[in-house]
Motif scaffolding. Structure first.
Motif, mmCIF file in Angstrom:
data_model
loop_
_atom_site.group_PDB
_atom_site.id
_atom_site.type_symbol
_atom_site.label_atom_id
_atom_site.label_comp_id
_atom_site.label_asym_id
_atom_site.label_seq_id
_atom_site.Cartn_x
_atom_site.Cartn_y
_atom_site.Cartn_z
ATOM 1 N N ARG A 76 0.788 -1.229 0.000
ATOM 2 C CA ARG A 76 0.000 0.000 0.000
ATOM 3 C C ARG A 76 0.823 1.283 0.000
ATOM 4 N NH1 ARG A 76 -5.244 1.291 0.474
ATOM 5 N NH2 ARG A 76 -6.016 -0.813 0.631
ATOM 6 N N TYR A 77 2.024 1.239 0.580
ATOM 7 C CA TYR A 77 2.753 2.495 0.768
ATOM 8 C C TYR A 77 4.185 2.451 0.225
ATOM 9 C CZ TYR A 77 -1.167 3.531 3.855
ATOM 10 O OH TYR A 77 -2.423 3.732 4.365
ATOM 11 N N ASP A 97 -5.683 -5.777 -10.116
ATOM 12 C CA ASP A 97 -6.775 -4.800 -10.235
ATOM 13 C C ASP A 97 -6.853 -3.910 -8.994
ATOM 14 O OD1 ASP A 97 -9.359 -3.882 -11.467
ATOM 15 O OD2 ASP A 97 -10.128 -4.703 -9.600
ATOM 16 N N ALA A 98 -6.819 -4.549 -7.824
ATOM 17 C CA ALA A 98 -6.962 -3.777 -6.583
ATOM 18 C C ALA A 98 -5.803 -2.794 -6.409
ATOM 19 C CB ALA A 98 -7.026 -4.735 -5.395
ATOM 20 N N ARG A 99 -4.594 -3.226 -6.786
ATOM 21 C CA ARG A 99 -3.423 -2.365 -6.620
ATOM 22 C C ARG A 99 -3.498 -1.143 -7.539
ATOM 23 N NH1 ARG A 99 1.953 -2.776 -5.015
ATOM 24 N NH2 ARG A 99 2.934 -0.794 -5.454
ATOM 25 N N VAL A 100 -3.895 -1.397 -8.784
ATOM 26 C CA VAL A 100 -3.997 -0.286 -9.739
ATOM 27 C C VAL A 100 -5.021 0.731 -9.237
ATOM 28 C CG1 VAL A 100 -4.623 0.353 -12.095
ATOM 29 C CG2 VAL A 100 -3.295 -1.706 -11.702
ATOM 30 N N LEU A 101 -6.182 0.224 -8.813
ATOM 31 C CA LEU A 101 -7.224 1.134 -8.344
ATOM 32 C C LEU A 101 -6.817 1.848 -7.051
ATOM 33 C CD1 LEU A 101 -10.452 -0.937 -9.083
ATOM 34 C CD2 LEU A 101 -9.741 1.165 -10.194
ATOM 35 N N SER A 102 -6.044 1.163 -6.197
ATOM 36 C CA SER A 102 -5.651 1.805 -4.934
ATOM 37 C C SER A 102 -4.649 2.940 -5.173
ATOM 38 C CB SER A 102 -5.050 0.788 -3.969
ATOM 39 O OG SER A 102 -3.720 0.514 -4.314
ATOM 40 N N LEU A 124 -0.634 -13.725 5.179
ATOM 41 C CA LEU A 124 -1.486 -12.895 4.320
ATOM 42 C C LEU A 124 -2.960 -12.888 4.715
ATOM 43 C CD1 LEU A 124 -0.058 -13.882 0.813
ATOM 44 C CD2 LEU A 124 0.710 -12.065 2.330
ATOM 45 N N LYS A 125 -3.322 -13.770 5.646
ATOM 46 C CA LYS A 125 -4.752 -13.974 5.943
ATOM 47 C C LYS A 125 -5.454 -12.664 6.329
ATOM 48 C CE LYS A 125 -7.694 -17.234 8.419
ATOM 49 N NZ LYS A 125 -8.381 -17.896 7.352
ATOM 50 N N GLY A 180 -8.677 -6.670 2.612
ATOM 51 C CA GLY A 180 -8.456 -6.101 1.279
ATOM 52 C C GLY A 180 -7.168 -5.293 1.170
ATOM 53 N N HIS A 181 -6.173 -5.651 2.008
ATOM 54 C CA HIS A 181 -4.929 -4.894 2.002
ATOM 55 C C HIS A 181 -3.816 -5.540 1.186
ATOM 56 C CE1 HIS A 181 -6.500 -1.983 4.612
ATOM 57 N NE2 HIS A 181 -6.361 -2.611 5.755
#
Lengths: 574, 279
Positions: A98-99, A436-441, A421-422, A428-429
């Motif tokens: 995320r960062y 997809d989630a990474r691009v949108l985040s 990873l659970k 949703g991290h």
């Protein structure tokens, strides 16, 4: 002064302007050395602490030692460095996801000290995860100091993790594979080369300071087809042990949080329980490398029931230590539990088929270790290479692959995400690059707002509105209150179609009568993933962005797709 | 017709009289510049702020967690008294279960001089390490409030010619535009002459904005900077750049920001080295 300034920005040095991979390789070597040193420091500290506390092992009150260690460890994390307990690997993966791999400087030493207190006093945990977060934080902070970009920082975080694992196990390939498979999650040459360099640097530091020894002695095994087939049963048993450990860790965590006591008291309670188990089964105490060594040598010499009980006790002790607030990781406990499960399985085979020619129990101990690592981490390559490197046993590679692959598959069926990873997956991290989630985040609502909208008010006549439509290329028209400026609703071209060919209505209809007031709106702080999900669910192509009842603009699927493609290209181009 | 994005100010609410003063300062600032306050009422004593190249863990003192059941009500009352609708920040992401991430996509942030230490330490001459880290890393300017609520009637910008001072000047123009109050610019002439400073403005194409927004440009000739600060109106919002130089240079030559913040008790709006112009 200029020399000092330029030192802060090595990316501007002429040599690195030619190719920034050279910069990463140089930085990787530095990070690998530092994370290797951190591993050696923790290793030596654990040895010293264990030798010092050895004199007290024969006292009746020895069971309180793990409690004292866990309480001190928890106090240190909570009160001194202000960090939560836990082994920290999910925090590293979260930060990478995320960062861009930003980690606090204090993480580079905090877990080393806290895990030393927990493990050194007998807590059932491993030193590997603490050195991983330490190495990763070293990499992140070196990247920060030299003002490297997100991509480079993530690579250096991986380098730190690789250097740490390589150093603590004297296993460069396992370190490299672990960093890429578990931490970075992206097999690309731009990552692989620096991480490999860091692994070598970490290993060399360890060899320089502690000597070049494989942690567990090497044995030759005569493996026939029967023993290769038999490993399928061990894979099932390893998967069961992995799932049990995962669930016990989580349930202990939940139970401990229901106890209304300070965290250090909770940690002490867990530690005390481990100490009591340790009175009867000392095999559960500490990181357990010595136990693994004995099991591989085939010198443990216990009956089947004791072995099974020891396996279960080690699982319980690990869950009690980590679930109740102690500090450490699950790597070493996995090795101990895996080897115990392996030897137990060997005894079971010998019990049911005594006439068959089974290989030495050390062989099954190796396979069990690989099975547990693969099952818990759901990282089969890490399990395979780690066991090969720490035992020097290349001849067991075929059964190792089978056990690792089958255990991973079985565990994935019952626990879709690994232990690390659970939580990240549930919240949703887990945002791996290029997904997809990474691009949108990496996109946000304010940068996608389309502001070229024509705002109309609720009292406008249809005739005037039609005149506006002629000038506009948009299909949506936000309606605002002409007095307060508050957003009231939206008009789509389809809404006026019934009146469009009836000029009588032009002066009879006002927009307040035909606007759609039941509109789904977006706030600038909303996650784009949620916005895209909402658009998909409700079949919307555009949504108004509204804050404090004021219309800011529209967000449309077309713009999202446009920016999505650009972001995807950035993330996948190197 | 085109709407501007609203500017948002992040405020960490402390549910005690000191926190009330700070929130009143934030609300006054928001009213003046047309920004919306976003209030975070902490539930834990620590949180993380992820910036472009740094992550700052803010360890709040226990006073931030006093009486959580009344915090929302009190904050709402104060905000609504200021004629603004209250908006509260609810963290969506957590680095650890007790460690929320507060996003940094704001246009301003309001801080007391110290956010992590006991209130007794708060006073002139002391800006806490967390506030410094936030100023250093943030893209937004940080409003450091005076200990007691104080309305400001004028705006003073310190301009020393550095890149950071230019940023502060641009920020001053923005605040002047938003609030309708003209600026007083203060410059301590050291190694450059008045003409040099004027040339700097010309080189940056800021002449037009200087004419438009600046009421008066004051040049301090007296060598003792702290003495000159008496000329800064007591009821001015002071805008300045900070941490534009390296640690060594600041150690050897001293920092203007440190001198200003330790000498005057005005509200300060500080633009750090990573500050980018407000949208």
């Amino acid at each position: 002064m200029r020399i000092l300034t330029s030192w802060r920005y090595p990316g501007n040095w002429p040599i690195f302007r030619f190719d920034d991979r050279l910069l990463l390789i140089l930085m990787a070597a530095i990070v690998g050395n530092f994370s290797g040193l951190a591993s050696v420091a923790l290793n030596r500290s654990l040895v010293m602490m264990s030798e010092w506390l050895h004199h007290f092992r024969h006292y009746w009150w020895v069971f309180v030692l793990p409690a004292v260690g866990a309480a001190l460890s928890s106090l240190f994390l909570e009160k001194v460095v202000n960090e939560g307990a836990g082994h920290g690997v999910p925090e590293v993966i979260y930060s990478v996801s995320r960062y861009g791999g930003l980690l606090r400087f204090r993480s580079s030493f905090s877990r080393l000290i806290s895990s030393c207190l927990t493990i050194g006093t007998g807590g059932s945990a491993g030193p590997e995860a603490p050195v991983v977060i330490s190495g990763a934080a070293i990499g992140s902070n070196i990247a920060k100091y030299f003002s490297l970009n997100d991509r480079q920082r993530v690579t250096l975080v991986g380098c730190g993790a690789a250097g740490a694992i390589s150093s603590i196990f004297n296993a460069p390939i396992a370190g490299m594979v672990f960093a890429i498979e578990v931490i970075v999650g992206e097999w690309k040459s731009v990552n692989i080369v620096p991480i490999a360099i860091a692994s070598v640097a970490g290993t060399e530091i360890s060899r320089l300071l502690q000597g070049n020894q494989i942690p567990f002695s090497h044995h030759l095994f005569n493996i026939d087809l029967l023993n290769i087939f038999a490993c399928l049963g061990l894979a099932v048993l390893s998967a069961a042990a992995s799932i049990l450990l995962t669930r016990m860790l989580r349930s202990m965590h939940t139970v401990s949080h229901k106890v209304s006591a300070p965290v250090w008291i909770r940690a002490a309670m867990g530690g005390c329980a481990v100490g009591v188990i340790g009175l009867f089964l000392p095999v559960v105490l500490g990181e357990g490398y010595h136990t693994v060594k004995i099991l591989i040598e085939g010198e443990y010499g216990q009956v089947l029931a004791v072995l099974a009980l020891a396996s279960f006790a080690k699982i319980a002790a690990t869950a009690l230590t980590l679930g109740w607030g102690g500090s450490g990781g699950i790597f070493a406990p996995c090795l101990v539990i895996g080897s115990l499960v392996g030897v137990t399985y060997h005894h079971l085979l010998a019990l049911f088929w005594p006439s068959a020619s089974w290989v030495n129990e050390g062989y099954y101990a190796l396979l069990g270790m690989a099975g547990l690592i693969s099952g818990m981490l759901q990282a089969p390559l890490t399990g395979i290479f780690l066991i090969i490197e720490i035992t020097g046993g290349w001849e067991v590679i075929l059964p190792l692959i089978i056990v690792s692959a089958v255990t991973t598959t079985l565990c994935h069926y019952f626990e879709p995400a690994s232990y690390y990873l659970k939580d990240l997956v549930e919240h949703g991290h887990l945002l791996r690059p290029g997904t997809d989630a990474r691009v949108l985040s990496d996109l946000n609502v304010p940068e996608l707002i389309e502001k070229d909208c024509i705002i109309v008010n609720q009292n406008m006549l249809l005739r005037d509105f039609i005149a506006i439509i002629k000038k506009s290329h948009r299909n949506f028209f936000p309606v605002e209150d002409d007095k307060t400026g508050h957003f009231l609703g939206i008009i789509h071209l389809d809404d006026i179609r019934p009146y469009l060919f009836d000029p009588v209505m032009y002066d009879a209809v006002i927009l307040g009568q035909i606007m759609n007031t039941q509109v789904e709106v977006v706030h600038p702080d909303d996650d784009l993933l949620d916005v895209a999900r909402k658009m998909d669910m409700k079949g919307l192509f555009s949504m108004p962005v509204v804050v404090n009842n004021r219309f800011l603009g529209l967000i449309s699927k077309a713009t999202i797709l446009d920016q999505y493609r650009k972001e995807l290209m950035v993330q996948t181009s190197h | 017709m085109e709407n501007q994005m609203e500017n948002r100010l992040l405020h960490i609410f402390r549910n005690n009289p000191f926190g009330r003063e700070t929130l009143l300062q934030s609300l006054y600032f928001c009213n003046k510049v047309g920004a919306s306050p976003v209030i975070y009422i902490p539930k834990t004593t620590k949180f993380l702020m992820y910036f472009d190249n740094d992550v700052v863990q803010v360890d709040l003192d226990k006073s931030y967690l006093i009486s959580p059941e009344t915090a929302i009500q009190r904050a709402t009352e104060l905000v609504e008294q200021g004629g603004i609708s209250a908006r509260f920040l609810d963290p969506k992401h957590f680095t650890a279960s007790t460690l929320p991430d507060i996003h940094t996509n704001f246009d301003y942030m309001c801080c007391p001089r110290s956010i992590s230490d006991m209130s007794s330490k708060i006073g002139l001459g002391y800006i806490g390490p967390r506030v410094r880290r936030i100023v250093r890393s943030a893209r937004f300017p940080v409003l450091i409030t005076s200990p007691v609520y104080k309305e400001w009637k004028s705006i003073s910008v310190f301009f020393g010619g550095s890149a950071n001072a230019i940023k502060a000047l641009r920020l001053g123009f923005h605040i002047a535009r938003a609030s309708g109050i003209q600026l007083d610019v203060f410059t301590q002439t050291e190694k450059f002459s008045k003409k040099d400073y004027q040339q700097m403005i010309k080189d940056r194409n800021l002449e037009e904005e200087m004419d438009l927004y600046v009421k008066q440009w004051h040049f301090f000739e007296n060598r003792v900077f702290e003495e000159n600060l008496y000329d800064v109106p007591h009821d001015a919002l002071v805008i300045l750049g900070a941490f534009g130089h390296g640690v060594i240079r600041n150690f050897v030559f001293g920092s203007k920001m440190e001198k200003i913040q330790s000498t005057i008790s005005n509200n300060l709006l500080i633009a750090g080295p990573n500050y980018t112009t407000i949208r």
